[in-house]
Scaffold this motif. Structure first.
Motif, short mmCIF file in Angstrom:
data_model
loop_
_atom_site.label_atom_id
_atom_site.label_comp_id
_atom_site.label_asym_id
_atom_site.label_seq_id
_atom_site.Cartn_x
_atom_site.Cartn_y
_atom_site.Cartn_z
N GLY A 1 4.85 -3.72 7.43
CA GLY A 1 4.59 -2.85 6.28
C GLY A 1 3.63 -1.74 6.70
O GLY A 1 3.64 -1.30 7.85
N THR A 2 2.80 -1.33 5.76
CA THR A 2 1.78 -0.33 6.06
C THR A 2 0.93 -0.80 7.24
O THR A 2 0.65 -0.04 8.16
CB THR A 2 0.88 -0.13 4.82
OG1 THR A 2 1.71 0.12 3.69
CG2 THR A 2 -0.10 1.00 5.03
N ALA A 3 0.55 -2.06 7.18
CA ALA A 3 -0.03 -2.74 8.34
C ALA A 3 1.05 -3.68 8.88
O ALA A 3 1.98 -4.02 8.17
CB ALA A 3 -1.26 -3.55 7.92
N ASN B 1 0.82 -1.21 0.00
CA ASN B 1 0.00 0.00 0.00
C ASN B 1 0.85 1.26 0.00
O ASN B 1 0.40 2.31 -0.44
CB ASN B 1 -0.96 0.00 1.20
CG ASN B 1 -2.16 -0.87 0.92
OD1 ASN B 1 -3.04 -0.49 0.18
ND2 ASN B 1 -2.18 -2.06 1.50
N THR B 2 2.09 1.17 0.49
CA THR B 2 2.98 2.34 0.52
C THR B 2 4.03 2.26 -0.58
O THR B 2 4.20 3.19 -1.36
CB THR B 2 3.67 2.46 1.90
OG1 THR B 2 2.66 2.38 2.92
CG2 THR B 2 4.41 3.78 2.02
N ASN B 3 4.74 1.14 -0.64
CA ASN B 3 5.85 1.02 -1.59
C ASN B 3 5.73 -0.18 -2.50
O ASN B 3 5.12 -1.20 -2.12
CB ASN B 3 7.18 0.91 -0.82
CG ASN B 3 7.54 2.22 -0.15
OD1 ASN B 3 7.59 3.27 -0.79
ND2 ASN B 3 7.78 2.18 1.15
N THR B 4 6.33 -0.06 -3.68
CA THR B 4 6.40 -1.16 -4.62
C THR B 4 7.87 -1.50 -4.83
O THR B 4 8.68 -0.61 -5.07
CB THR B 4 5.75 -0.77 -5.96
OG1 THR B 4 4.38 -0.49 -5.71
CG2 THR B 4 5.86 -1.88 -6.99
N1 LIG Z 1 14.35 3.21 11.53
C1 LIG Z 1 13.37 3.47 10.66
N2 LIG Z 1 12.53 4.50 10.89
C2 LIG Z 1 11.52 4.78 10.03
N3 LIG Z 1 11.27 4.07 8.92
C3 LIG Z 1 12.07 3.04 8.65
C4 LIG Z 1 13.16 2.67 9.48
N4 LIG Z 1 13.76 1.57 8.95
C5 LIG Z 1 13.08 1.29 7.82
N5 LIG Z 1 12.07 2.16 7.64
C6 LIG Z 1 11.08 2.18 6.56
O1 LIG Z 1 10.23 1.11 6.79
C7 LIG Z 1 9.65 0.74 5.56
C8 LIG Z 1 9.70 -0.75 5.50
O2 LIG Z 1 9.45 -1.18 4.21
P1 LIG Z 1 8.43 -2.31 3.90
O3 LIG Z 1 8.54 -2.61 2.44
O4 LIG Z 1 8.61 -3.39 4.85
O5 LIG Z 1 7.05 -1.62 4.19
P2 LIG Z 1 6.36 -0.44 3.41
O6 LIG Z 1 6.96 -0.31 2.08
O7 LIG Z 1 6.38 0.78 4.29
O8 LIG Z 1 4.88 -0.98 3.40
P3 LIG Z 1 4.08 -1.76 2.26
O9 LIG Z 1 4.89 -2.98 1.92
O10 LIG Z 1 2.79 -2.06 2.92
O11 LIG Z 1 3.99 -0.80 1.12
C9 LIG Z 1 10.44 1.44 4.47
O12 LIG Z 1 9.64 2.49 3.92
C10 LIG Z 1 11.64 2.01 5.19
O13 LIG Z 1 12.08 3.22 4.65
#
Ligand SMILES: Nc1ncnc2c1ncn2[C@@H]1O[C@H](COP(=O)(O)OP(=O)(O)OP(=O)(O)O)[C@@H](O)[C@H]1O
Ligand SMILES: CC(C)(CO)[C@@H](O)C(=O)NCCC(=O)O
Ligand SMILES: [K+]
Length: 257
Positions: A131-133, A9-12
């Motif tokens: 992730g987002t959740a 939902n946030t990143n691809t």
């Molecule tokens: N110490 C930190 N503080 C804040 N954010 C962080 C830290 N370490 C990693 N992140 C962020 O956490 C996120 C983890 O990525 P991940 O792909 O697991 O989830 P997402 O991309 O946020 O969610 P989704 O997969 O639901 O789109 C990344 O956006 C990364 O920049």
């Protein structure tokens, strides 16, 4: 070569798998408006920049955002002349059973994570993805997906405080020195950080009790190490878990064709 695409939902995330390892991984924000041509301009620029000259012949997609799938299909067809496998859609068979309530559409990312977990670590697992959740997914001893837990994501929780309360700023997560915060930011970080430590421990303990067997806890997502450094919550951390699951599912389906 395989291009694996994991849309959250946030990143691809896009990764290229050469049959043995991921030779490159790139991340972009998820935007359903992005067209096939825009994906290609972005990807080919990065590939050129890193001098990656490979022939992409297979594409697999997992998307928690239904609207992005159409343009990713066009992207695969137009630029790589291939029909992508889309997890959760017709034409994609999972190598494991899914035992949930009839009519439930489990998020493809959750299914992919459990396939990867079972492939790498065997059965009786809890897979935690930040992730987002934040999701907790349970793998039975035979590898079947048998359900799980969905909790608000770490960044989402902090963002919700900021959005809902006029005096609360935007804050990034970090491990606070103390539990008792002496300023607004420290108080918010404490609430989410230590609240999350409690949430992870409680949910894993209750899943293990309900499942009634020894279980391994596998974590993925950028924030897992932050929590692990405060307490030993996870038996394993695997940053590429979702991508690994996409490779396993791709191989399973290409074999079946
Ligand atoms: N110490 C930190 N503080 C804040 N954010 C962080 C830290 N370490 C990693 N992140 C962020 O956490 C996120 C983890 O990525 P991940 O792909 O697991 O989830 P997402 O991309 O946020 O969610 P989704 O997969 O639901 O789109 C990344 O956006 C990364 O920049
Ligand atoms: C829970 C999320 C948002 C985690 O990315 C995703 O897996 C999703 O949208 N799931 C759909 C509902 C379900 O998994 O039961
Ligand atoms: K993810």
């Amino acid at each position: 070569m395989l291009l694996a695409i994991d849309c959250g939902n946030t990143n691809t995330v896009f990764s290229i798998w050469d049959g043995e390892r991921f030779i490159a991984t790139w991340r972009t924000s998820t935007e359903w408006q992005r067209t096939a041509d825009q994906y290609y301009v972005w990807l080919s620029t990065l590939m050129h920049f890193q001098k990656i000259e490979v022939d992409i012949t297979e594409v697999i997609v997992s998307s928690t955002v239904p609207r992005v799938v159409f343009n990713l299909r066009v992207f695969a067809d137009r630029y790589f002349n291939t029909r992508p496998i889309v997890v959760g859609k017709d034409g994609c068979v999972l190598p494991v059973d899914v035992r949930v309530d009839a009519g439930t559409a489990v998020g493809p990312d959750r299914l992919v994570n459990t396939v990867a977990g079972y492939n790498l670590y065997g059965g009786d697992l809890i897979v935690v993805d930040f992730g987002t959740a934040t999701t907790f997914d349970v793998v039975d001893s035979d590898g079947a997906y048998i359900g799980g837990v969905i909790a608000p994501g770490v960044n989402l929780s902090l963002e919700a405080l900021h959005q809902a309360a006029a005096a609360l700023p935007h804050v990034d997560i970090t491990k606070p020195q103390n539990v008792i915060g002496t300023n607004t930011v420290a108080c918010m970080q404490s609430g989410v950080f230590w609240g999350y430590i409690g949430l992870i421990k409680e949910i894993c303990a209750r899943i293990k009790a309900e499942h009634g067997r020894e279980m391994k806890v596998i974590s993925t997502g950028g924030l897992a190490p932050l929590f692990q450094q405060a307490e030993a919550l996870f038996d394993e951390f695997n940053d590429d878990l979702t991508m690994h699951g996409l490779v396993v599912i791709n191989e399973h389906n290409r074999k079946n064709i």
